[in-house]
Every structure is written in C-alpha cells, then in structure tokens.
Design an enzyme around this catalytic site. Structure first.
Site, PDB file in Angstrom:
ATOM      1  N   HIS A 147      -7.707  -5.710  -0.394  1.00 40.62           N
ATOM      2  CA  HIS A 147      -6.343  -4.878   0.033  1.00 40.62           C
ATOM      3  C   HIS A 147      -5.794  -5.531   1.191  1.00 40.62           C
ATOM      4  CE1 HIS A 147      -4.218  -1.173  -0.737  1.00 40.62           C
ATOM      5  NE2 HIS A 147      -4.094  -0.813   0.596  1.00 40.62           N
TER       6      HIS A 147
ATOM      7  N   ASP B 280      -9.868  -4.955  -5.070  1.00 45.80           N
ATOM      8  CA  ASP B 280      -9.113  -4.210  -4.157  1.00 45.80           C
ATOM      9  C   ASP B 280      -9.921  -2.617  -4.573  1.00 45.80           C
ATOM     10  OD1 ASP B 280      -7.640  -2.489  -2.783  1.00 45.80           O
ATOM     11  OD2 ASP B 280      -5.804  -3.514  -3.306  1.00 45.80           O
TER      12      ASP B 280
ATOM     13  N   SER C 202       0.802  -1.168   0.027  1.00 44.96           N
ATOM     14  CA  SER C 202       0.029  -0.071   0.144  1.00 44.96           C
ATOM     15  C   SER C 202       0.826   1.206  -0.042  1.00 44.96           C
ATOM     16  CB  SER C 202      -1.006   0.099   1.257  1.00 44.96           C
ATOM     17  OG  SER C 202      -1.857   0.916   0.950  1.00 44.96           O
TER      18      SER C 202
END
Length: 394
Positions: A370, A337, A167
């Site tokens: 995610h 995601d 991320s």
C-alpha cells in the site's frame, strides 16, 4: 528503541493507512507551499475553497515545473487518502515525488487537503472542538469536498481535470463517478491502490479494528474525533494488541502488506508529519464496508434511522458499474497490498467489465504494497512514468 515507543510509532503508521485520527493541535504557522514546495525551487500558490456544507479546505497549486515555462497546461488534481494530507505526496526528494514529477512534465498541479486535516480545520460556523464538526463520513467527501475542489480547479483553469487518487482518494472518486458526479469535469483518472471493496483484507489487526468500530455508533469512547496520541486511543490500541494473533511490533507490514521499497528516512519524515484527523463516524463507515462487502452509504444502524435519512431501510449502494464506460481510467495495484487486496481489486475490475476496452488501463505490480505507491523509492520509474504517459494519451 523502547518497546513502548515502537508500539506508538507503529500505531501512527496504522492510523495513516486505516484512518484513525488525529489531534486538537493547531495548524502549523506556515502552509503546505512554504513547508514543502517553495524550498525545493518550485512556484506554489495557496487557495481556500468552501464546500456547500461550510468547510473551508486548503488547496495548493504548482503552476509550472522548476524550469518554468508558460502555456495552457492541463490541470491535475491530486487527492490523498484518509488520515494524511497533501504533504504525504512530498516526503521523498523532488525527483521521486509525484506532484513535482507532474509539474516538471508540463502539468498544472493542484493538491487537495480533506476536511479535518491540518490545513483544512475551519468551517463557517463550526469549530473542531465541537462534535458537530466531525459529523461526517466519506459520503460527505463524495457529496461536498470532491465537487468543491473539482469546481474550483475547473473555474480557475477552464479545462477538464485530470485526477490522481490514492487509497481513500480512489474510493471517493469511484463513488462520485458512479453517481454521475464530476463526469462533466474530469478528463481521466489514475487510481493508486484502489479501495472499493474491503472484504478480503488480509491483516488480522485490520479485521479486529474493523470489528471494534462496527457497532453502528457515531462516536467511539465518547469522542467524535479520534486522536491516536490521546489517552483514549492508547487504551483502544492496548485492547487491539491484546487480541490473540495480533503483532503490535510490525504494524506497518501487518496492515499494509510488506512494502518493498520504502526509504527509512522517508518513513521517519512521514511520522513527523502524520497522522491527520478524520471523524470516528468515518471509521465506522469504513468498518461497515469491511463487514458488508458492498460499497454503500453510511448505515445508521436501524431501519428507522436509515428510512429517515434515505427514504429506505437499507443504505443505498454505490453502483460502480454505472461509471461512464468511456471515462479513461488507470488502475495500479500491488500483489502484496493487504488493504487493497488483489481479490478486492478483482471485484472492482468485475464492476468495470463493461468499460470500453481502450479506456481502462490496469497495472499490476507484484512486489508492491500500500505505501509503496506514494513513498516507494522506485515509484517514479514503475508507476509515475506510466501515469504521465496515460495522461498524455488522453
């Protein structure tokens, strides 16, 4: 579970993934090694690293696997995302946790902890209670934190560094590489749920939150550190949840996409350990990325202020096409995601279209969202084994 408790717990998960932040709580008496590594039977060393702007960062080293073994091992630096710290990599059992898997595979593993998180709340002259302590965005992580950790690992091992980011840990790496930083010290990089462009975020709550932060202010509600457990943050949450179409009872799925493979006990352990602090100014910078559709330095909100900081009226762009075309990259992203949306990953891949074909490995996992990349029960088989193979090829 009471509705209020559900909202609070869900908001903490929201904070983890979008970067709202944390608290004035003191660091735990034990470090990450004692808390999460040595109880599993692995050797672990604690280090402190000072950045050029005075922050004192905590780093941990797992020099070998549980079975031991010496030799000249290749160092791997693992960088978490926003609003968590290094513990986020250790929430699953050892045979499902990336640092342990890498150590057992023969790598020398180093764990980074970004400024402001529980083990990195020190500075040579500032205190977390001072607004000045929080006067930074991810620009400073590019300029100071990441170089400090890379330099330290390089100085300790004398070898180029393998890198894993998730991320926000991917954003600061991509931005660094685009400016020619670290390219002489990095051997290859694995980027999980890569974040660069954010304009296709599919979460209604994420879009509303970004709009709330995008007022070009350096503090929200009069504070420099956003504490999701504080009263001001509670009011902010109520404001977001009052918007039409916002479902505050399923924030994890609403913000990250529907994660396929999370263990409920791992999520509970996560909620006990996270979220961690970040600066409100950093949240504004993230919101600007959502709004503007470009990867750029912090916008100070006026031509005059930008001119003062950058010598130009608009913030400089991080030109990702400048990343060295021969730098080996592994990108892994998920079809579900909602933060690292496949369309935005497509824009990133377009920026890398001139990359040497044999130096870019792309993995698409249709069912992943995610959180699956760091907490998924099957991440070892799907993602981590591929990372080990990628590193071994370099």
């Amino acid at each position: 579970m009471a509705a209020g408790s559900i909202i609070i717990q869900s908001f903490l998960v929201f904070c983890f993934f979008l970067g709202l932040t944390s608290s004035a709580r003191p660091p735990p008496p034990t470090g990450l090694c004692a808390a999460s590594v040595t109880p599993q039977g692995y050797k672990c060393q604690e280090f402190e690293v000072k950045t050029q702007d005075g922050y004192i960062l905590s780093m941990q080293r797992i020099p070998e696997g549980r079975a031991g073994g010496g030799g000249n091992k290749q160092p791997v630096l693992i960088q978490h995302g926003v609003l968590v710290d290094g513990i986020t990599w250790f929430l699953n059992p050892p045979d499902q946790s990336l640092p342990f898997i890498l150590a057992d595979a023969g790598f020398d593993v180093w764990i980074a902890n970004t400024r402001g998180t529980r083990y990195s709340r020190r500075h040579t002259t500032l205190d977390p209670s001072m607004p000045e302590f929080w006067n930074w965005t991810w620009d400073e992580l590019v300029t100071f934190d990441l170089p400090a950790t890379f330099d330290f690992v390089f100085s300790q091992t004398g070898q180029k560094v393998l890198y894993v980011g998730h991320s926000m840990g991917t954003l600061i790496a991509l931005a660094s590489f685009s400016e020619g930083r670290l390219v002489d010290k990095v051997k290859s990089a694995a980027l999980l749920s890569p974040i660069a462009y954010l304009s296709h975020m599919t979460t209604a709550l994420g879009v509303v939150a970004a709009k709330a932060f995008v007022g070009e202010i350096t503090t929200l509600l009069g504070i420099a550190e956003f504490n999701p457990k504080g009263e001001a943050a509670g009011q902010f949450l109520k404001m977001l949840c009052s918007k039409p179409g916002i479902d505050c009872y399923d924030l994890l799925s609403a913000l990250t996409g529907k994660n396929c493979c999370l263990n409920s006990s791992t999520v509970e352990l996560f909620l006990k350990n996270e979220p961690q602090p970040t600066s409100t100014k950093n949240m504004v910078h993230l919101a600007q990325t959502v709004r503007d559709g470009v990867v750029a330095k912090y916008n100070y909100g006026s031509s005059e202020f930008n001119l003062m900081h950058y010598g130009e009226t608009r913030p400089p762009i991080y030109n990702l096409s400048n990343i060295p075309h021969n730098l080996p990259l592994f990108l892994s992203y998920g079809g579900l995601d909602a933060l690292s949306d496949p369309r935005d990953v497509g824009l990133l891949l377009d920026s890398l279209k001139l990359h040497d074909g044999d130096k870019l490995t792309v993995q698409f996992i249709k069912d992943y969202a995610h959180a699956d990349f760091i907490m998924g029960v099957n991440a070892k088989d799907i993602v981590y084994t591929a990372i080990v193979a990628f590193f071994n090829r370099q």
